[in-house]
Design a protein around this motif. Structure first.
Motif, PDB file in Angstrom:
ATOM      1  N   PRO A  71      69.970  72.387  53.763  1.00  0.00           N
ATOM      2  CA  PRO A  71      70.905  71.787  52.793  1.00  0.00           C
ATOM      3  C   PRO A  71      71.302  70.373  53.173  1.00  0.00           C
ATOM      4  O   PRO A  71      71.713  69.601  52.317  1.00  0.00           O
TER       5      PRO A  71
ATOM      6  N   LYS B 259      68.528  73.593  40.923  1.00  0.00           N
ATOM      7  CA  LYS B 259      69.180  74.580  41.776  1.00  0.00           C
ATOM      8  C   LYS B 259      69.158  74.087  43.224  1.00  0.00           C
ATOM      9  O   LYS B 259      68.181  73.497  43.676  1.00  0.00           O
ATOM     10  N   GLY B 260      70.245  74.399  43.917  1.00  0.00           N
ATOM     11  CA  GLY B 260      70.264  74.051  45.328  1.00  0.00           C
ATOM     12  C   GLY B 260      69.567  75.110  46.157  1.00  0.00           C
ATOM     13  O   GLY B 260      69.346  76.239  45.700  1.00  0.00           O
TER      14      GLY B 260
ATOM     15  N   GLU C  26      76.117  78.125  45.233  1.00  0.00           N
ATOM     16  CA  GLU C  26      75.599  77.502  44.020  1.00  0.00           C
ATOM     17  C   GLU C  26      76.680  76.726  43.306  1.00  0.00           C
ATOM     18  O   GLU C  26      76.394  75.758  42.621  1.00  0.00           O
TER      19      GLU C  26
ATOM     20  N   HIS D 294      69.419  64.678  43.554  1.00  0.00           N
ATOM     21  CA  HIS D 294      70.789  65.126  43.286  1.00  0.00           C
ATOM     22  C   HIS D 294      70.811  66.298  42.303  1.00  0.00           C
ATOM     23  O   HIS D 294      69.868  66.516  41.562  1.00  0.00           O
ATOM     24  N   ARG D 295      71.930  66.951  42.314  1.00  0.00           N
ATOM     25  CA  ARG D 295      72.191  67.902  41.217  1.00  0.00           C
ATOM     26  C   ARG D 295      73.685  67.895  40.952  1.00  0.00           C
ATOM     27  O   ARG D 295      74.478  67.458  41.800  1.00  0.00           O
TER      28      ARG D 295
ATOM     29  N   SER E  30      70.800  76.098  48.998  1.00  0.00           N
ATOM     30  CA  SER E  30      71.818  76.786  49.791  1.00  0.00           C
ATOM     31  C   SER E  30      72.373  77.978  49.001  1.00  0.00           C
ATOM     32  O   SER E  30      72.048  78.181  47.841  1.00  0.00           O
TER      33      SER E  30
ATOM     34  N   ASP F  34      71.429  68.760  47.689  1.00  0.00           N
ATOM     35  CA  ASP F  34      70.829  69.834  48.469  1.00  0.00           C
ATOM     36  C   ASP F  34      69.710  70.553  47.720  1.00  0.00           C
ATOM     37  O   ASP F  34      69.421  71.712  47.990  1.00  0.00           O
ATOM     38  N   THR F  35      69.049  69.861  46.797  1.00  0.00           N
ATOM     39  CA  THR F  35      67.978  70.536  46.076  1.00  0.00           C
ATOM     40  C   THR F  35      66.727  70.703  46.921  1.00  0.00           C
ATOM     41  O   THR F  35      65.870  71.530  46.640  1.00  0.00           O
TER      42      THR F  35
ATOM     43  N   THR G 298      76.964  70.310  40.087  1.00  0.00           N
ATOM     44  CA  THR G 298      77.311  71.716  40.288  1.00  0.00           C
ATOM     45  C   THR G 298      78.091  72.281  39.090  1.00  0.00           C
ATOM     46  O   THR G 298      78.595  71.535  38.249  1.00  0.00           O
TER      47      THR G 298
ATOM     48  N   ARG H 261      75.793  66.989  44.411  1.00  0.00           N
ATOM     49  CA  ARG H 261      75.238  67.363  45.702  1.00  0.00           C
ATOM     50  C   ARG H 261      73.799  66.901  45.787  1.00  0.00           C
ATOM     51  O   ARG H 261      73.157  66.616  44.765  1.00  0.00           O
TER      52      ARG H 261
END
Lengths: 167, 420, 625, 100, 172
Positions: free
Chosen positions: E58, E161-162, E167, E64-65, E164, E136-137, E67, E134
């Motif tokens: 992560p 979607k990440g 979610e 990026h995404r 980790s 963390d993708t 949340t 975030r």
């Protein structure tokens, strides 16, 4: 016949590039056209069986002297405003050509009138490095040594000339 | 046949100077990768055939040729900018003309020279065109009208001019030893033995050889003397503003220059196309024996190679099975050669001269590639010299050393001649 | 060893050692004296041995050594070789020059001990020997002249060796300048000779072969100019004044240069050019007279001198006068033989004088040096031997050589010269014994430092030589066979005199000299009469010759020059040159419009001129065709 | 054949002379001088190959050596002159000695 | 103050002529070359398209995404412009809009990230007050045929979607 054609081609290249050399405004153009004429003169040497002189011409003239000139031209970073103002260049060229014309005419006339016989029998190894070297080190030792001293003097002289004066 | 023999060296020259370039690029990449614990390019393929990544170089060449030709808009001297890479390329190409690929062969009282230009100027020709090669660099850097290019080209020019002096002087001592400037005669001289050591230049002139090799590295602007394209300071040196095939010509010219230097080193210092202890006449007389040894050697080597490639081919691609293909290829080739050579060796062909010529050519090529390997090896081992260090090495160390070496050589040669 | 090598080594050994010493002297500051001594002795010793070998071969086998070093000038048919040649004369010269110089070297090692310029001294010394050999062994006059100049130069350096005293430098200058006058004569003679016979080659043999081509008056001129050179070098009237002053140098220098070698160069030169002098008789006679007058003159002056070295200097001059007398009447062998013996005894005398000077804390005045007999017995014996020899008392060597000269003088019929010589020889005995008696026969006692054996050994050897060297050329009278004469084989005038007359001459001579010695003994031994002699006497002041020279030549010339400088030069020459310069400046301003400093324009002018010339020539050519 | 070489040499010589006199750029002047030398070299070598005597080749070799030393001096002169005057005009360099 | 004298190396003749050092270096590289030539299995290289990197965590700065909220799965972003302000490459374009579902006051109408300009510094992640953005993708390779393909809009970002476990946005 083959030789004649090559000669005529080379002669034309030489004359044209020399003329460009004296006509061009920027020194880099002059230098490069001079390089062309030097190489074609070297080719003329090769045509005359002087193979050693051919390679010497290329090494020293084209390789060393001309590259030095170009190096200097680059090194000095010559801009257009540093070049001399030659507004009357064409007039000068015309004038000098007219003056030089009788000289050229007379010499060419004399040569055409003279009875030089062409000698086709060349000794073996003519113009090779051994032949030239033997002549150089038997008959021409003194000039050779003098030239070596001259080179040394030129070396020292140029170094001392180009050195910046210390304030 | 005769016309072919006359044209052969010319063809070989073109081959050496053009076809070896992709091979060299491939070698450079793979060797660099292996030295740095990587694999290198191994993916580009034609129907699964990768030739160990050699296809990548071909693809690169294709890319360079197909790229859009463009000129940066600030460039005023367009003519010089365009002509500069071709000068570099031409002079590098011309240096190859005097390298002897094999001994002169005599067929029906006609001597065929295995040099593209059979003149006795030899080394001088190399010096002449190595000197002309500077024009390409100088002109390119100057016409690019960019600081980095100009600095790079001035560096390159000063370096080449400086090292040419030491190179010429180290050559002088080698020439004094050999007593000739013709490259073919030098090779013939090196077939002699000198206290059971082959009289190769590298054994009888170690200091001059060292200087010559170092200056050859510098002349070709190879690492560790590639300050002219020191990317950490001046982006890419003299070819910063070049793209597409103009850059490609510089790129090729550099590799050709390297190949030419290597060929000269092989010819002058490593015995040229000769095997140690065997001169051309011996080879011709005992060709049968040598042929059989070679056949056995080839077959053994092929099996070893196949074994190696089986264990080594990690990545499997779709398409044809490379291992199988190579195996079958080698098998077909070996069978063909065994048949052909036994035909010769049982006295049907009798063209020993040509066979020896081919053998010598192969030896020359092998030596050349070993030397190329050394070039690449050095490049990926040694760090780049700083520019002032380069100049200092050239003028302060190599030049006096080569002068000293001339002195020593002259004394020894005169002494030996006096003694005999 | 090949003969060229022998000769070259003989010549070059001193040069090599000199250069080594120079180098060491320049490069290293503190170096042990023994190294210098070794180098110097090695150089001169080697050449002495080689010289003995050369003279041995020459004497017994009549071998002539030749060595061609290189060709100096090669212009058309004419070439001058740098070549060495040791014929009988040359071999004879090196026979005494080399050993004597070696002995003096050994002596000098002790004499100069502790001097701060030790290395420099020996460098000069060896260099001097080199030039002396060059003078003697040269196969043509040019090399001889080089050697001649070289000995002049080194003698200058050696005379003013202690240059921190300005007086010594003046003495050196004086010697140098007077020698230059002589050299000018020599050089002019060589030039004339060259113009006359140079086209046939310029070695001595070539010159003497073609000497008949020169017309007599020119030959006379050459002879006299050559003699001018000899006058300068051998200190004859009127160019002698440098010799007494030259005693400023260290005593070994006096012993070597001003007694044994350099001053004899003039004699050697006249003997070398004997064919010329044989043809110009008037000049020969002139030489004879000059010699006689010099001999008497110097002897007279010497009889009133008090400085040991000055006395010896004048005696040298006097003896040289004897030699020139003999040369003038073509008795070359006698002259050379006297030179031979003179080298030994005069060197011995100088060395004894030097030993005295060293032993008695650098006193040179004989009035202060009295009663040395018991404090320095060895020196006394040496000095006495030498004095007896120089006074020509039989059977010492000088008796034989001088007697030969006297006989020749008598036989030649020039009785005036003979009488002058006779008086001079009496004076010789007088002043020499005066010195001996004053110094050694008195009631005083002076404490002496112990002399180094390095000084005494060479002296002992030389004393043996000066006693026995006469045996080499015993006259027929004493059943001798004139060995040296036969060896040298010069063009001597034959001696036409009967044995009776010869014996009578000898007896008269010897008795007269003994009488003079007795008179001197009475006058000076164990008395203080020397102190009564006045110093304002004309003789004591050397006939005021130095002052006369100064007045006649130096002062008058100076006045004349000042006059010219202030009056004539300023008005005539400066003004006219100024006017000329002004007009040039005016003209230059006119031309400066064309001469604008631009090289292109100059090239253009050249081109235009060239073009006119070309067209003109071409038109001429076409018209003539 | 030799005549044509001589004529070529003369023409080159004339071109060199014209350049020498009529140009003001010192670099071009220098190159004109070199052209003169080359013209002479060409005729020398033509004669040499005509006579079969290599002395003339040695002569031109020496000329080339002299040209090389000349080049070295000229280059340093250019550097000095350009540093002092910032121009390549031959007309500016008409005094002897420094401008100070 | 004491002075420590450090011994200098490289003064001996052997070190000064460099040759032994050069050959030492060449020996090292040649050893590597031979080892890798005879046995390529020790070379730790990734045959990339077939093999994928296994060490993506992560913390890896991937694409990026945006949340979602844990409660209602709506967008966590409140259009506060913090990320756009913090972005050094100025690659974030936000147009705010009033939120009418009473969960919050504002939300982004447009949220575009130009990934050709983005330098993946993660300042936006640092700046975000409500953990809405975030990186963390774990997506490290971006492929597109046009420039427009690299401009990720709100929907695209929300759809990622990440890798980790968390979610949803952790903000309260």
């Amino acid at each position: 016949m083959q030789n004649e054609i090559i000669f005529i081609l080379l002669a034309i290249i030489t004359i044209v590039s020399s003329s460009v050399m004296i006509y061009a405004h920027r020194p880099i153009d002059s230098a490069l056209s001079f390089m062309v004429s030097l190489v074609s003169i070297a080719a003329l040497f090769a045509l005359l069986n002087a193979s050693f002189l051919f390679i010497v011409q290329i090494i020293i003239y084209a390789g060393a002297i001309l590259s030095l000139i170009i190096f200097i031209i680059m090194f000095l970073n010559i801009k257009d405003e540093n070049l001399p103002d030659e507004t009357h260049k064409n007039k000068w060229l015309m004038f000098t050509s007219i003056i030089i014309l009788p000289f050229t005419y007379i010499l060419i006339d004399l040569i055409l009138r003279s009875d030089i016989q062409t000698n086709s029998k060349l000794p073996e190894n003519f113009g090779s490095i051994k032949d030239v070297g033997l002549t150089l080190f038997s008959k021409w030792v003194l000039p050779f040594e003098l030239v070596s001293i001259l080179l040394l003097v030129a070396l020292i002289g140029s170094v001392s000339l180009a050195k910046r004066e210390e304030k | 046949m005769n016309t072919f023999l006359i044209l052969l060296p010319l063809i070989l020259t073109i081959l050496f100077s053009l076809i070896t370039v992709p091979v060299l690029v491939w070698m450079e990449r793979r060797v660099a990768a292996l030295i740095q614990d990587r694999l290198g390019p191994n993916r580009c393929n034609i129907k699964g055939i990768r030739l160990g990544g050699l296809v990548q170089s071909v693809a690169d060449m294709m890319k360079l040729v197909q790229k859009e030709e463009f000129l940066p808009s600030h460039i005023k001297n367009k003519f010089y900018h365009i002509i500069a890479p071709s000068i570099a390329f031409m002079s590098a190409f011309l240096t190859f003309m005097v390298i002897p690929y094999a001994d002169n062969i005599k067929i029906e009282s006609t001597t065929y020279y295995m040099q593209a230009l059979p003149i006795d100027l030899g080394v001088l020709w190399f010096l002449a065109f190595a000197g002309l090669g500077v024009y390409g660099i100088i002109l390119g850097g100057w016409a690019s009208h960019s600081k980095y290019s100009l600095i790079g080209s001035i560096r390159a020019a000063a370096q080449v001019i400086g090292y040419e002096v030491a190179m010429g002087l180290s050559l002088v001592s080698i020439l004094i030893t050999y007593g000739t400037i013709s490259l073919n005669e030098m090779v013939i001289y090196q077939t002699q033995n000198f206290f059971y050591i082959p009289a190769w230049g590298i054994f009888i002139q170690p200091l001059a050889s060292l200087i010559f090799v170092v200056t050859a590295f510098a002349e070709t602007n190879r690492a560790p003397f590639d300050a002219a394209e020191g990317e950490s300071e001046i982006v890419a040196g003299y070819h910063t503003e070049y793209g597409a095939m103009k850059f490609g010509l510089y790129f090729v010219a550099e590799y050709i220059a390297m190949a030419a230097s290597g060929a000269l080193i092989v010819t002058m210092l490593l015995g040229g196309y000769q095997l140690p202890y065997l001169n051309t006449q011996d080879l011709i007389n005992n060709f049968d024996l040598i042929l059989w040894i070679l056949i056995i050697l080839t077959i053994v080597m092929s099996f070893l190679f196949i074994g190696w490639i089986r264990s080594h081919n990690i990545l499997v691609l779709n398409g044809l099975n490379e291992t199988k293909l190579y195996t079958s290829f080698i098998l077909i080739f070996s069978t063909f050669f065994v048949i052909l050579m036994s035909y010769y060796s049982f006295g049907y062909g009798g063209a020993n001269d040509i066979g020896v010529m081919i053998l010598q050519f192969v030896i020359f090529t092998l030596k050349l590639f070993v030397l190329h390997f050394v070039f690449i090896w050095v490049r990926w081992t040694l760090p780049r010299f700083r520019y002032d260090q380069t100049q200092k090495l050239g003028w302060n160390i190599l030049l006096p050393l080569s002068l000293f070496n001339i002195f020593i050589t002259a004394i020894v040669v005169v002494g030996v001649n006096y003694g005999s | 060893m090949k003969e060229e090598m022998t000769l070259n080594l003989l010549l070059l050994c001193p040069l090599i050692s000199a250069s080594f010493i120079f180098l060491l002297n320049i490069v290293f500051k503190n170096i042990r004296q023994s190294i210098y001594s070794f180098l110097a002795l090695a150089g001169s010793g080697t050449s002495a041995i080689l010289a003995l070998y050369v003279s041995y071969e020459s004497y017994f086998n009549h071998k002539i050594f030749n060595s061609l070093l290189f060709t100096w000038l090669d212009i058309g048919d004419f070439n001058i070789n740098i070549a060495l040649k040791a014929d009988a004369l040359g071999a004879f010269m090196v026979l005494f020059v080399a050993p004597v110089s070696f002995l003096i070297h050994v002596y000098a090692v002790a004499y100069m001990d502790g001097d701060k310029s030790y290395g420099r001294f020996f460098a000069y010394f060896n260099l001097f020997i080199f030039f002396m050999f060059m003078l003697v062994l040269g196969s043509n006059p040019i090399i001889m002249f080089l050697g001649w100049e070289g000995v002049g130069l080194t003698s200058y350096a050696l005379i003013s060796f202690y240059f921190h005293d300005i007086q010594n430098t003046y003495a050196g200058n004086k010697a140098f300048i007077l020698n230059r006058i002589g050299d000018f004569g020599f050089l002019s003679a060589l030039m004339i000779l060259f113009v006359e016979v140079g086209s046939y080659g310029f070695s001595f043999t070539d010159i003497f072969l073609h000497i008949n081509n020169i017309n007599p008056s020119t030959l006379d001129l050459i002879a006299i100019l050559l003699f001018v050179g000899a006058m300068g070098k051998s200190a004859q009237i009127p160019l002698y004044v440098w010799l007494p002053d030259a005693m400023a140098g260290p005593t070994p220098v006096s012993a070597l240069i001003h007694a044994a070698t350099m001053v004899t160069a003039g004699v050697y030169m006249v003997a070398r050019f004997a064919p010329i002098y044989n043809m110009s008789l008037d000049v020969s006679l002139f030489i004879s007279y000059i010699g006689a007058i010099s001999a008497l003159f110097a002897a007279v002056i010497a009889s009133r001198q008090y400085d040991i070295k000055k006395i010896l200097a004048y005696s040298t001059m006097s003896q040289l006068g004897f030699m020139f007398m003999a040369l003038g009447i073509h008795a070359y062998t006698s002259a050379l033989f006297h030179m031979f013996t003179h080298a030994f005894f005069k060197a011995l005398l100088f060395m004894s004088a030097g030993a005295i000077i060293v032993a008695f804390s650098h006193k040179q005045d004989i009035r202060e040096l009295r009663g040395l007999r018991y404090s320095a017995p060895v020196i006394f014996i040496m000095m006495l031997t030498a004095t007896i020899t120089i006074s020509a008392i039989p059977p010492f060597s000088a008796f034989i050589s001088k007697d030969s000269i006297m006989s020749f003088l008598f036989a030649s019929g020039h009785y005036d010269i003979f009488i002058l010589a006779f008086i001079a020889s009496l004076f010789t005995a007088y002043y020499m014994f005066r010195m001996i008696f004053v110094m050694f026969f008195s009631n005083y006692f002076l404490e002496a430092k112990k002399s180094s054996w390095f000084m005494l050994y060479p002296m002992i050897i030389l004393s043996l030589f000066s006693i026995f060297a006469g045996l080499l050329n015993l006259p027929e009278l004493f059943t001798g066979n004139l060995n040296i004469s036969t060896w040298l084989n010069l063009e001597d005038k034959p001696l036409e005199i009967s044995h009776t007359v010869e014996i009578i001459l000898m007896l008269i001579n010897t008795i007269a000299i003994l009488a003079v010695i007795f008179y001197t003994y009475k006058k000076y031994a164990y008395t203080d009469k020397i102190l009564d002699e006045s110093e304002v006497n004309i003789i004591a002041n050397k006939f005021y010759i130095d002052e006369i020279y100064d007045y006649v030549f130096v002062k008058s010339l100076k006045h004349f020059a000042v006059y010219i400088d202030t009056k004539i030069s300023y008005k005539l020459i400066d003004r006219s040159i100024n006017i000329l310069a002004l007009s040039y400046a005016k003209a230059g301003r006119l031309f400066s419009y064309i001469e604008n400093g631009n090289i292109r324009f100059y090239a253009l002018y050249m081109l235009v001129g060239l073009m006119f010339g070309f067209v003109y020539l071409y038109v001429l050519l076409r018209l003539s065709l | 054949m030799i005549k044509s070489y001589m004529i070529l040499s003369i023409i080159l010589f004339s071109i060199g002379t014209v350049g020498l006199i009529s140009r003001r750029n010192i670099i071009v002047i220098y190159m004109s001088i070199e052209l003169l030398l080359n013209a002479v070299n060409l005729s020398l070598i033509a004669i040499s190959s005509d006579l079969g005597d290599s002395s003339a080749q040695v002569m031109s070799l020496i000329i080339i050596a002299i040209a090389a030393s000349e080049a070295a001096l000229f280059m340093s002169l250019f550097v000095v002159l350009f540093r002092n005057r910032a121009s390549l005009d031959a007309n500016l360099f008409d005094i002897l000695g420094s401008s100070k | 103050m004491g002075v420590k004298v450090v011994k200098r190396y490289g003064d001996t003749f052997k070190e000064k002529i460099y040759i032994s050092a050069i050959f030492g270096g060449m020996k090292t590289t040649f050893k590597h070359f031979i080892k890798n030539l005879s046995d390529a299995s020790n070379i730790h290289t990734l045959s990339y398209p077939e093999e994928l990197p296994k060490d993506i965590t992560p913390q890896y700065h991937g694409v990026h995404r945006l949340t979602h909220r844990k409660d209602d799965n709506s967008i966590a972003c409140v259009a506060c412009f913090m990320c756009a302000t913090a972005c050094p490459a100025e690659c974030i374009e936000i147009v705010a809009q009033e939120r009418d579902d009473d969960v919050d006051e504002k939300m982004p109408a447009i949220f575009n990230i130009d990934l050709l300009e983005c330098i993946f510094c993660a300042y936006c992640v640092e700046a975000c007050p409500c953990d809405a953005i975030r990186m963390d993708t774990g997506i490290f390779s971006l492929i597109g045929n046009k420039r427009e393909d690299f401009v990720y809009n709100k929907e695209k970002l929300l759809s990622l979607k990440g890798i980790s476990q968390e979610e949803y946005s952790l903000a309260k």
